[in-house]
Design a protein around this motif. Structure first.
Motif, short mmCIF file in Angstrom:
data_model
loop_
_atom_site.label_atom_id
_atom_site.label_comp_id
_atom_site.label_asym_id
_atom_site.label_seq_id
_atom_site.Cartn_x
_atom_site.Cartn_y
_atom_site.Cartn_z
N PHE A 76 34.57 37.34 44.79
CA PHE A 76 34.28 36.35 43.75
C PHE A 76 35.08 35.09 44.01
N HIS A 77 34.41 34.04 44.44
CA HIS A 77 35.08 32.75 44.61
C HIS A 77 35.12 32.02 43.27
N THR A 103 30.75 35.41 48.01
CA THR A 103 30.29 35.87 49.31
C THR A 103 30.20 37.39 49.23
N SER A 106 38.50 23.91 49.67
CA SER A 106 37.67 23.35 50.73
C SER A 106 36.56 24.32 51.06
N THR A 107 35.34 23.82 51.10
CA THR A 107 34.21 24.68 51.45
C THR A 107 33.71 24.31 52.83
N GLU A 108 33.70 25.29 53.77
CA GLU A 108 33.22 25.02 55.12
C GLU A 108 31.74 25.34 55.27
N ALA A 109 31.29 26.36 54.56
CA ALA A 109 29.88 26.72 54.65
C ALA A 109 29.05 25.58 54.10
N LEU A 129 30.12 27.30 46.06
CA LEU A 129 29.99 28.68 46.54
C LEU A 129 30.62 29.61 45.51
N MET A 175 33.90 28.32 36.21
CA MET A 175 32.75 27.96 37.05
C MET A 175 31.48 28.68 36.60
N PHE A 196 39.19 39.21 52.11
CA PHE A 196 39.47 38.18 51.12
C PHE A 196 40.99 38.05 51.07
N LEU A 227 34.36 30.76 55.01
CA LEU A 227 33.34 29.94 54.37
C LEU A 227 33.92 29.05 53.30
N GLN A 228 34.96 29.53 52.61
CA GLN A 228 35.54 28.72 51.54
C GLN A 228 36.99 29.10 51.25
N PHE A 229 37.79 28.09 51.03
CA PHE A 229 39.15 28.21 50.51
C PHE A 229 39.09 27.67 49.09
#
Lengths: 274, 274
Positions: A220-221, A265, A119-122, A262, A226, B269, B242-244
């Motif tokens: 690193f997300h 960050t 889930s991305t909130e930003a 994303l 990706m 993180f 910001l992201q999960f």
């Protein structure tokens, strides 16, 4: 044509040869900053030592690089020490030496990732596409900037913003950025791009003051899948500072794929003289 | 009454004895989390080794702590190594060992600060005062939480938000927090408070899943003068994710004095299983 001539300048700049416990590299003029190399290329080079280490397990999850002293033009040595290897994570200490003195310290965490509910909130910023944005002229800038196509949507540094000679109200920058010449994104180039924002104080104050990043952290997300999907397209990079105080300011940032994923960050703490 | 009985539990938990090159400590039941100690007390203990090291110069500017494995209840050893000392900055490697295996890795940067032109861009959130806010009952929580008075303005974890059983739209938390019993703030307690947010995924998802911080970074905007002025008052702590994504989520946060001075910015993180 030699191998080096066919390689991308980024791969040449971060190239290492391993000699049992140590890695040896050399600074690259093409990634010079005002004093010494661009911090992003140094961070990428330390991460490369981890990634090329024979005991490496997993992909980068977290990286912190501390700039203890200016890197001098010339050769350097990197030691990457696996401090702890677990079933799915691995923790590293990293050091860069010149003339037997430590110049850079760092830590890295690697992990084997699993797909989970995500889930991305930003929010991906509302911006024109990279194709519809104008490339910044980097002619008068240090050589590292010539290796990037930078298209600033908001938050130009210094005198580049002719319409506003007053101090601006904030230090937000939103920019499209990609390697020039093009290069498929990997963990190393993503690391460098995390440090490729112009210093926040130049966005805020429109005048040059001496600055230097003290510590840089990248989360690193993205996994390698990706990054493969990202390829050589431009990424959207968004950064801001929360406070300039008694010689140090922070920067936090996000790196997005053009499809709104994303990828990383990042944060850094920067010394300034004012 | 022994010395220990008169000391604040925080000082007991972070207490170290030095034996030439190493520091020795012991976990404290009072700061236990679900598995092992609260990460914030561990981070503060590693920083304490740096601060109490005879070669220490300057005050903390940046700290990164990587949680390589769970800390077991019992004794531990910390090595703090000054990697580079400059005129006004000092860079450290830090390691925590148990049974000769590395459990925690870290780096710290210290500096001698100078007063400069300063500017805060981040906005102090609009909130009721700490005195007008209701203290969270921590009775059912791990013991570390009993050492804090936490008053959550927004973003309660788990079932604590009875009005909202759906997943909430974001994972923002704003909370007043202070040591309980009261204790004057220093760099160590500020470090611990940077890690004293309930995990973002519990705010977002309202259900328990296994989590663990992988890496924590603190940037100290406050100098010791600002901390002396802060004293034992509550600080306002603001965090978000910001992201999960694929087993990891980020958290960024700010720690403010009640007068609206930004004392620290922080990021971490975090591994999650879902």
């Amino acid at each position: 044509m030699s191998l080096t001539e066919r390689q991308h300048p980024f791969d040449v700049a971060t190239q290492l040869t391993r000699n049992s416990e140590t890695f040896h590299g050399h600074t690259s003029e093409k990634y010079n900053n005002m004093v010494g190399p661009f911090g992003g290329i140094t961070a990428a080079t330390l991460l490369r030592a981890v990634i090329e280490h024979p005991e490496r397990q997993g992909d980068p999850v977290s990286l912190t690089i501390n700039y203890a002293a200016p890197v001098s033009d010339g050769p350097f040595t990197i030691k990457a020490n696996p401090a702890r290897t677990n079933r799915s994570t691995q923790h590293w200490f990293i050091e860069l030496y010149q003339k037997e003195k430590i110049v850079i310290t760092g830590t890295a965490v690697l992990a084997s990732r699993r797909h989970t509910l995500s889930s991305t909130e930003a929010l991906f910023p509302e911006v024109p596409s990279a194709a519809d944005s104008k490339r910044l002229s980097t002619d008068d800038m240090p050589s590292w900037a010539q290796n990037y196509s930078i298209k600033i949507i908001e938050g130009l540094p210094l005198q580049l913003s002719q319409t506003n000679t007053e101090e601006t109200a904030d230090s937000v920058t939103i920019q499209w950025i990609q390697d020039e010449p093009r290069r498929s994104m990997d963990f190393l180039s993503l690391t460098a791009i995390c440090d490729a924002f112009f210093p926040r104080i130049y966005v805020r104050r429109k005048e040059m003051v001496p600055i230097g990043t003290v510590s840089l952290t990248v989360y690193f997300h993205a996994d390698s899948e990706m990054l493969t999907h990202q390829g050589d397209k431009a990424v959207l990079a968004h950064a801001r500072a929360l406070q300039f105080h008694d010689g140090f300011f922070d920067q936090t940032g996000e790196i997005w794929s053009p499809e709104g994923k994303l990828l990383a960050t990042t944060s850094q703490f920067v010394y300034y003289k004012a």
